[in-house]
Design a protein around this motif. Structure first.
Motif, PDB file in Angstrom:
ATOM      1  N   ASN A  74      47.193  38.199  33.460  1.00 17.88           N
ATOM      2  CA  ASN A  74      46.863  36.974  34.196  1.00 17.88           C
ATOM      3  C   ASN A  74      46.656  37.257  35.678  1.00 17.88           C
ATOM      4  O   ASN A  74      45.745  36.708  36.303  1.00 17.88           O
ATOM      5  N   GLU A  75      47.488  38.131  36.246  1.00 21.88           N
ATOM      6  CA  GLU A  75      47.297  38.505  37.647  1.00 21.88           C
ATOM      7  C   GLU A  75      45.962  39.204  37.849  1.00 21.88           C
ATOM      8  O   GLU A  75      45.249  38.950  38.823  1.00 21.88           O
ATOM      9  N   HIS A  76      45.616  40.087  36.927  1.00 22.65           N
ATOM     10  CA  HIS A  76      44.343  40.809  37.020  1.00 22.65           C
ATOM     11  C   HIS A  76      43.166  39.837  36.935  1.00 22.65           C
ATOM     12  O   HIS A  76      42.212  39.944  37.720  1.00 22.65           O
ATOM     13  N   LYS A  77      43.229  38.895  36.016  1.00 21.25           N
ATOM     14  CA  LYS A  77      42.156  37.910  35.897  1.00 21.25           C
ATOM     15  C   LYS A  77      42.030  37.073  37.164  1.00 21.25           C
ATOM     16  O   LYS A  77      40.927  36.764  37.607  1.00 21.25           O
ATOM     17  N   ALA A  78      43.186  36.727  37.763  1.00 22.09           N
ATOM     18  CA  ALA A  78      43.157  35.931  38.992  1.00 22.09           C
ATOM     19  C   ALA A  78      42.554  36.733  40.135  1.00 22.09           C
ATOM     20  O   ALA A  78      41.760  36.203  40.930  1.00 22.09           O
ATOM     21  N   VAL A  79      42.872  38.009  40.221  1.00 22.42           N
ATOM     22  CA  VAL A  79      42.323  38.845  41.283  1.00 22.42           C
ATOM     23  C   VAL A  79      40.821  39.024  41.095  1.00 22.42           C
ATOM     24  O   VAL A  79      40.048  38.918  42.050  1.00 22.42           O
ATOM     25  N   VAL A  80      40.406  39.299  39.868  1.00 25.30           N
ATOM     26  CA  VAL A  80      38.984  39.491  39.582  1.00 25.30           C
ATOM     27  C   VAL A  80      38.225  38.190  39.824  1.00 25.30           C
ATOM     28  O   VAL A  80      37.126  38.192  40.382  1.00 25.30           O
ATOM     29  N   PRO A  97      34.474  38.014  45.441  1.00 21.35           N
ATOM     30  CA  PRO A  97      33.039  37.687  45.383  1.00 21.35           C
ATOM     31  C   PRO A  97      32.317  38.608  44.403  1.00 21.35           C
ATOM     32  O   PRO A  97      32.797  39.685  44.077  1.00 21.35           O
ATOM     33  N   ALA A  98      31.181  38.173  43.910  1.00 14.03           N
ATOM     34  CA  ALA A  98      30.436  38.908  42.894  1.00 14.03           C
ATOM     35  C   ALA A  98      30.018  40.291  43.390  1.00 14.03           C
ATOM     36  O   ALA A  98      29.995  41.257  42.627  1.00 14.03           O
ATOM     37  N   SER A  99      29.690  40.444  44.665  1.00 12.52           N
ATOM     38  CA  SER A  99      29.259  41.753  45.188  1.00 12.52           C
ATOM     39  C   SER A  99      30.398  42.764  45.146  1.00 12.52           C
ATOM     40  O   SER A  99      30.187  43.937  44.854  1.00 12.52           O
ATOM     41  N   GLN A 100      31.613  42.323  45.403  1.00 13.00           N
ATOM     42  CA  GLN A 100      32.750  43.235  45.339  1.00 13.00           C
ATOM     43  C   GLN A 100      33.092  43.608  43.920  1.00 13.00           C
ATOM     44  O   GLN A 100      33.537  44.711  43.636  1.00 13.00           O
ATOM     45  N   GLN A 101      32.896  42.701  42.962  1.00 17.97           N
ATOM     46  CA  GLN A 101      33.170  42.998  41.556  1.00 17.97           C
ATOM     47  C   GLN A 101      32.252  44.069  41.051  1.00 17.97           C
ATOM     48  O   GLN A 101      32.646  44.976  40.336  1.00 17.97           O
TER      49      GLN A 101
END
Length: 111
Positions: free
Chosen positions: A93-99, A103-107
């Motif tokens: 859940n923490e990982h999903k919240a961070v992702v 912003p899309a460019s950082q992902q």
């Protein structure tokens, strides 16, 4: 590994079943189980049944006691698994919240 377990259980349980059936057929006479050691002739605390029934009940009771002891002794492992599963879910859940917060460019750059 599963095939080994199946073969091992067949090697153990099939002969055990055959032995129990042979004992049941050979011991059909009625016997009295006296539960009063001081007065065995006391009919209030005695049970009469075919001998194979007492044998099968003893095996069943042994299996139930063995299962209960195994379940009881593995309790700490089940508790640890529950704790670790909750912790893994929290990390996911923490990982999903961070992702989701990036912003899309950082992902795309992080992949």
């Amino acid at each position: 590994m599963d095939k080994l377990k199946k073969i091992l259980s067949l090697v153990i349980f099939v002969p055990l079943g055959i032995i129990l059936i042979v004992l049941a057929v050979a011991n059909r006479q009625t016997v009295t189980l006296a539960l009063n050691p001081f007065r065995p002739e006391d009919s209030v605390l005695s049970v009469s049944a075919p001998f194979f029934l007492f044998l099968l009940l003893a095996v069943l009771l042994g299996m139930l006691i063995g299962a209960a002891v195994t379940w009881w002794s593995q309790g700490r492992h089940r508790k640890q698994a529950r704790v670790e599963a909750r912790e893994a879910a929290r990390w996911q859940n923490e990982h999903k919240a961070v992702v989701a917060g990036r912003p899309a460019s950082q992902q795309l750059a992080s992949k």
